[in-house]
Write a protein that holds these residues in place. Structure first.
Motif, mmCIF file in Angstrom:
data_model
loop_
_atom_site.group_PDB
_atom_site.id
_atom_site.type_symbol
_atom_site.label_atom_id
_atom_site.label_comp_id
_atom_site.label_asym_id
_atom_site.label_seq_id
_atom_site.Cartn_x
_atom_site.Cartn_y
_atom_site.Cartn_z
ATOM 1 N N HIS A 1 8.310 -14.599 17.501
ATOM 2 C CA HIS A 1 8.996 -15.861 17.230
ATOM 3 C C HIS A 1 8.764 -16.807 18.412
ATOM 4 N N ARG B 1 19.182 -9.851 -2.776
ATOM 5 C CA ARG B 1 18.386 -10.871 -2.059
ATOM 6 C C ARG B 1 16.918 -10.522 -2.047
ATOM 7 N N ILE C 1 13.900 -10.780 0.133
ATOM 8 C CA ILE C 1 13.623 -11.137 1.536
ATOM 9 C C ILE C 1 12.137 -11.408 1.764
ATOM 10 N N PRO D 1 10.661 -17.771 12.483
ATOM 11 C CA PRO D 1 11.954 -17.660 13.165
ATOM 12 C C PRO D 1 12.643 -16.327 12.878
ATOM 13 N N ASN D 2 13.730 -16.067 13.564
ATOM 14 C CA ASN D 2 14.500 -14.830 13.338
ATOM 15 C C ASN D 2 14.855 -14.716 11.859
ATOM 16 N N GLY D 3 14.675 -13.514 11.338
ATOM 17 C CA GLY D 3 15.064 -13.266 9.954
ATOM 18 C C GLY D 3 14.074 -13.758 8.919
ATOM 19 N N ALA D 4 12.894 -14.227 9.353
ATOM 20 C CA ALA D 4 11.917 -14.791 8.407
ATOM 21 C C ALA D 4 11.274 -13.722 7.524
ATOM 22 N N GLY D 5 11.210 -12.479 8.032
ATOM 23 C CA GLY D 5 10.587 -11.411 7.240
ATOM 24 C C GLY D 5 9.388 -10.767 7.918
ATOM 25 N N LYS D 6 9.205 -11.035 9.209
ATOM 26 C CA LYS D 6 8.041 -10.494 9.937
ATOM 27 C C LYS D 6 8.100 -8.958 10.002
ATOM 28 N N SER D 7 9.220 -8.441 10.520
ATOM 29 C CA SER D 7 9.327 -6.978 10.671
ATOM 30 C C SER D 7 9.274 -6.296 9.311
ATOM 31 N N SER D 8 9.911 -6.883 8.317
ATOM 32 C CA SER D 8 9.897 -6.284 6.975
ATOM 33 C C SER D 8 8.470 -6.175 6.461
ATOM 34 N N GLU E 1 6.480 -8.029 17.895
ATOM 35 C CA GLU E 1 7.026 -8.681 19.093
ATOM 36 C C GLU E 1 6.572 -7.981 20.377
ATOM 37 N N ARG F 1 16.384 -6.753 -0.976
ATOM 38 C CA ARG F 1 17.464 -5.983 -0.342
ATOM 39 C C ARG F 1 18.726 -6.352 -1.102
HETATM 40 N N1 LIG Z 1 17.612 -2.792 6.204
HETATM 41 C C1 LIG Z 1 17.968 -4.018 5.803
HETATM 42 N N2 LIG Z 1 19.012 -4.198 4.969
HETATM 43 C C2 LIG Z 1 19.388 -5.425 4.559
HETATM 44 N N3 LIG Z 1 18.781 -6.565 4.946
HETATM 45 C C3 LIG Z 1 17.741 -6.458 5.782
HETATM 46 C C4 LIG Z 1 17.274 -5.178 6.264
HETATM 47 N N4 LIG Z 1 16.209 -5.393 7.079
HETATM 48 C C5 LIG Z 1 16.036 -6.722 7.117
HETATM 49 N N5 LIG Z 1 16.937 -7.363 6.349
HETATM 50 C C6 LIG Z 1 17.052 -8.829 6.135
HETATM 51 O O1 LIG Z 1 15.774 -9.282 5.750
HETATM 52 C C7 LIG Z 1 15.495 -10.543 6.347
HETATM 53 C C8 LIG Z 1 14.190 -10.440 7.109
HETATM 54 O O2 LIG Z 1 14.388 -9.608 8.250
HETATM 55 P P1 LIG Z 1 13.217 -9.234 9.257
HETATM 56 O O3 LIG Z 1 13.792 -8.275 10.244
HETATM 57 O O4 LIG Z 1 12.038 -8.823 8.484
HETATM 58 O O5 LIG Z 1 12.934 -10.631 9.931
HETATM 59 P P2 LIG Z 1 12.083 -10.976 11.249
HETATM 60 O O6 LIG Z 1 11.243 -12.146 10.894
HETATM 61 O O7 LIG Z 1 11.399 -9.759 11.738
HETATM 62 O O8 LIG Z 1 13.210 -11.429 12.245
HETATM 63 P P3 LIG Z 1 13.382 -11.237 13.850
HETATM 64 O O9 LIG Z 1 12.487 -12.242 14.511
HETATM 65 O O10 LIG Z 1 14.820 -11.546 14.033
HETATM 66 O O11 LIG Z 1 13.031 -9.807 14.160
HETATM 67 C C9 LIG Z 1 16.681 -10.882 7.210
HETATM 68 O O12 LIG Z 1 17.503 -11.764 6.479
HETATM 69 C C10 LIG Z 1 17.370 -9.563 7.422
HETATM 70 O O13 LIG Z 1 18.741 -9.754 7.566
#
Ligand SMILES: Nc1ncnc2c1ncn2[C@@H]1O[C@H](COP(=O)(O)OP(=O)(O)OP(=O)(O)O)[C@@H](O)[C@H]1O
Length: 236
Positions: A185, A14, A16, A35-42, A153, A11
């Motif tokens: 998480h 960065r 991710i 944890p939050n922001g680890a990259g699960k949803s991505s 989640e 992104r």
């Molecule tokens: N559309 C986007 N544009 C820029 N950065 C993004 C975007 N989507 C996710 N990120 C970044 O990518 C990283 C991973 O995000 P992601 O949502 O995959 O984490 P997660 O593990 O699902 O977190 P959570 O438990 O908070 O949902 C984070 O640092 C987030 O800020």
């Protein structure tokens, strides 16, 4: 089988996701924990064809999601929210999904009953509680009777009864030979639901395998989680 191989996602400047690799096998519930922001949803968004990876592959039964001929019959998914428009009723939303995917309309009533929304099918989604929205999201995931379920989640917003209900439902799906991949998480929920664990931190898989193997050597899953996902984990 869901397989993710050396996935990389950037992104801006960065990275991710870095070389994310794991499998979710039939007959097993696999928890993607981090944890939050680890990259699960991505990771899940790429697996479901909603985002493109910069490198690597994410396959459902050996195919990228976008090439599946009958996606909703192959993999049911639930990402954030139910995806239904607030002004629609739950039944309308599911009927529209069924029609546009060649799924028999009788499935609508079946899944509404299955998720405990049988009496709320005629209610507008805008009036649903968070827990009801989660149940509707799950109903949509189950609509095409898919072998695989990918859930982001899924216990968010559910009360203790709802959490127990979803645990039983997902266990039943896996025991019947289905594949379940869920992100969370919340360690306790994953501990109680999952057979296999993929721990992700800072966009890297830091541990994967049967839950007892991943947590071996730690007093609790919580200890394992913090040791694996702490500031020094994931190679940073
Ligand atoms: N559309 C986007 N544009 C820029 N950065 C993004 C975007 N989507 C996710 N990120 C970044 O990518 C990283 C991973 O995000 P992601 O949502 O995959 O984490 P997660 O593990 O699902 O977190 P959570 O438990 O908070 O949902 C984070 O640092 C987030 O800020």
């Amino acid at each position: 089988m869901l397989s993710v191989e050396r996935l990389v996602k950037r992104r801006g400047s960065r990275e991710i996701l870095t070389d994310v690799t794991f499998r979710a096998a039939p007959g097993r519930v696999t928890g993607l924990l981090g944890p939050n922001g680890a990259g699960k949803s991505s990771t899940l968004r790429i697996l479901l064809g909603l985002d493109r990876a910069d490198a690597g592959t994410a396959l459902v039964d050996g195919q990228p999601y976008r090439r599946l001929r009958q996606p909703l019959r192959t993999v049911g998914s639930m990402l954030e929210g139910s995806g239904a428009h607030r002004s629609r009723t739950a039944r309308n939303h599911l009927t529209w999904m069924a029609r546009s995917n060649g799924i028999p309309i009788r499935r609508v009533a079946e899944v509404l009953d299955q998720v405990g929304l049988g009496a709320a099918g005629g209610t507008r989604v805008g009036r649903f509680s968070l827990g009801m929205c989660q149940r509707l999201g799950l109903a949509a995931a189950l609509l095409g009777e898919p072998r695989a379920l990918v859930l982001d989640e899924p216990v968010n917003g559910l009360d203790p009864e709802g959490i127990r209900w979803i645990r039983v439902l997902l266990r039943g799906h896996a025991d019947a030979g289905g594949t379940v991949l869920l992100s969370s998480h919340l360690m306790r929920e994953v501990d109680e639901i999952a057979d296999d664990l993929v721990v992700i931190a800072h966009g890297r898989v830091v541990a994967a395998g049967p839950i007892r193997e991943v947590t071996a050597g730690y007093p609790t899953l919580e200890d394992a989680f913090f040791a694996l996902t702490g500031p020094t984990a994931g190679g940073r």
